[in-house]
Design a protein around this motif. Structure first.
Motif, PDB file in Angstrom:
ATOM      1  N   ASP A  61      -0.179   1.293   6.135  1.00 14.86           N
ATOM      2  CA  ASP A  61      -0.311   2.545   5.389  1.00 14.86           C
ATOM      3  C   ASP A  61       0.678   2.581   4.227  1.00 14.86           C
ATOM      4  OD1 ASP A  61      -0.920   5.056   4.527  1.00 14.86           O
ATOM      5  OD2 ASP A  61      -0.042   6.106   6.242  1.00 14.86           O
ATOM      6  N   TRP A  62       0.398   1.808   3.180  1.00 12.93           N
ATOM      7  CA  TRP A  62       1.261   1.826   2.004  1.00 12.93           C
ATOM      8  C   TRP A  62       1.196   3.154   1.281  1.00 12.93           C
ATOM      9  CZ3 TRP A  62       4.419  -1.907   2.507  1.00 12.93           C
ATOM     10  CH2 TRP A  62       4.026  -3.179   2.939  1.00 12.93           C
ATOM     11  N   ARG A  63       0.059   3.839   1.388  1.00 12.59           N
ATOM     12  CA  ARG A  63      -0.157   5.082   0.660  1.00 12.59           C
ATOM     13  C   ARG A  63       0.846   6.173   1.069  1.00 12.59           C
ATOM     14  NH1 ARG A  63      -4.842   5.318   1.882  1.00 12.59           N
ATOM     15  NH2 ARG A  63      -5.912   4.579   0.015  1.00 12.59           N
ATOM     16  N   SER A  64       1.183   6.230   2.353  1.00 12.95           N
ATOM     17  CA  SER A  64       2.029   7.318   2.844  1.00 12.95           C
ATOM     18  C   SER A  64       3.418   7.297   2.214  1.00 12.95           C
ATOM     19  CB  SER A  64       2.162   7.243   4.369  1.00 12.95           C
ATOM     20  OG  SER A  64       2.808   6.035   4.750  1.00 12.95           O
ATOM     21  N   GLY A 108       4.049   5.897  -0.798  1.00 13.68           N
ATOM     22  CA  GLY A 108       3.946   5.838  -2.252  1.00 13.68           C
ATOM     23  C   GLY A 108       4.135   4.453  -2.840  1.00 13.68           C
ATOM     24  N   ARG A 139       3.216   1.219  -4.573  1.00 13.06           N
ATOM     25  CA  ARG A 139       2.139   0.836  -5.474  1.00 13.06           C
ATOM     26  C   ARG A 139       1.988  -0.681  -5.601  1.00 13.06           C
ATOM     27  NH1 ARG A 139       3.481   3.259 -11.012  1.00 13.06           N
ATOM     28  NH2 ARG A 139       1.414   2.404 -11.481  1.00 13.06           N
ATOM     29  N   TYR A 147      -6.651  -1.731   0.796  1.00 11.01           N
ATOM     30  CA  TYR A 147      -7.280  -0.713   1.630  1.00 11.01           C
ATOM     31  C   TYR A 147      -6.273   0.307   2.154  1.00 11.01           C
ATOM     32  CZ  TYR A 147     -11.101  -4.102   1.646  1.00 11.01           C
ATOM     33  OH  TYR A 147     -12.090  -4.989   1.264  1.00 11.01           O
ATOM     34  N   GLY A 191      -3.835   1.546   0.396  1.00  6.08           N
ATOM     35  CA  GLY A 191      -3.320   2.389  -0.671  1.00  6.08           C
ATOM     36  C   GLY A 191      -2.556   1.671  -1.756  1.00  6.08           C
ATOM     37  N   ALA A 192      -2.303   0.376  -1.590  1.00  2.00           N
ATOM     38  CA  ALA A 192      -1.615  -0.377  -2.638  1.00  2.00           C
ATOM     39  C   ALA A 192      -2.502  -0.488  -3.876  1.00  2.00           C
ATOM     40  CB  ALA A 192      -1.252  -1.771  -2.128  1.00  2.00           C
ATOM     41  N   GLU A 193      -1.872  -0.523  -5.044  1.00  2.00           N
ATOM     42  CA  GLU A 193      -2.611  -0.679  -6.294  1.00  2.00           C
ATOM     43  C   GLU A 193      -2.624  -2.132  -6.775  1.00  2.00           C
ATOM     44  OE1 GLU A 193      -1.170   2.036  -9.226  1.00  2.00           O
ATOM     45  OE2 GLU A 193      -1.141   3.730  -7.844  1.00  2.00           O
TER      46      GLU A 193
END
Length: 298
Positions: A65-68, A70, A72, A92, A94-96
């Protein structure tokens, strides 16, 4: 932690909790103790110089869960997900962007100071291995300053034991194809593929037909300094002083400042273990066999 504009937010390691990671940072056998304060208030949190870093323990990249947090930009440094398909799973969570810290043949291989201007916004790129960094930075300076004759650059790479090598002799991995990998990394000198040569051919395609090489793994600690012996025929003749001057000039300005260096004293591998630069030219160990035929150690 020492690069402006970059914040370390999270680390994913399936096998290590925060307490053990803090211990390893404080007792590094190769690079010495971490220069920063490191604390582990719980199993999933590191405090480095007062800044919080979240630690996750997920085996599958698609479930991290990279999105949680922040995050990138993800540095894929496990050595296990080194293809575009495998590294894409980080997106998938959350990484850009994903930067693969290893050789990878199916994504662009880019290196600051060498070919960073070729970046076209790809979500996944490779920056190659440490050996590729070393060879690419140095050979670009030589090529730009003096030129390299066709089919003349011979690379001998001597590198330390890798984490995934066997300590003692045993079965040769899952596919059993590389029998030499079955020998003990703590004892043997093992011929292997000079992957840095392939990476540099990708980064500097104009030199693709000029580079050839071999590599050996020797019983030295994983992460310790390695050495590249570059034997090359120059298009424009130069003595060692002129080569030293070219390296020094390149190392003093962007984009190679902080990445390329020069030493002219009696040094060995242990003198470079805490050095953050990618390539350091050893002027004392190098030699000019003729005005155009030189053996350069970096």
């Amino acid at each position: 932690m020492e690069t402006d504009g970059v914040d370390l937010i999270a680390i994913n390691d399936p096998y290590v909790d925060a307490e053990y990671m803090a211990y390893m940072l404080q007792h590094d056998e190769v690079h010495g103790p971490c220069r920063h304060t490191v604390e582990a208030p719980d199993r999933h949190t590191l405090i480095i110089n007062g800044r919080q870093v979240t630690l996750m323990n997920t085996r599958e990249p698609s479930k991290v869960d990279w999105r949680s947090g922040g995050a990138r930009y993800i540095i894929e440094a496990s050595g296990r997900f080194t293809s575009a398909k495998a590294a894409r799973d980080h997106l998938y969570g959350g990484a850009e962007h994903v930067i693969i810290a290893a050789a990878c043949t199916d994504v662009p291989q880019l290196l600051a100071g060498v070919n960073q201007t070729h970046y076209k916004g790809e979500a996944i790129v490779s920056c190659g291995s440490a050996a590729a960094h070393c060879l690419a930075l140095f050979i670009k300076v030589v090529e730009d300053a003096f030129g390299i004759a066709l089919a003349s650059a011979s690379v001998l790479q001597v590198c330390s034991t890798q984490e995934l090598q066997q300590v003692c002799a045993g079965p040769a991995g899952e596919n059993g194809l590389d029998w030499r990998s079955s020998t003990g990394g703590s004892k043997d000198v093992i011929p292997t593929v000079a992957e840095a040569v392939g990476a540099v051919r990708s980064m500097l395609p104009d030199l693709a037909d000029n580079l050839f090489g071999a590599a050996f793994r020797v019983p030295a600690a994983d992460g310790s300094a390695s050495v590249i012996d570059l034997t090359v025929e120059l298009k424009t003749g130069a003595d060692l002083e002129q080569i030293r001057a070219a390296v020094s000039a390149a190392a003093s300005c962007e984009p190679m400042r902080g990445r390329l260096g020069f030493r002219d004293d009696d040094v060995d591998g242990s003198d470079f273990e805490a050095d953050g630069r990618s390539a350091i030219f050893d002027g004392r160990a190098s030699m000019a066999l003729s005005p155009t035929f030189v053996k350069l150690v970096v």
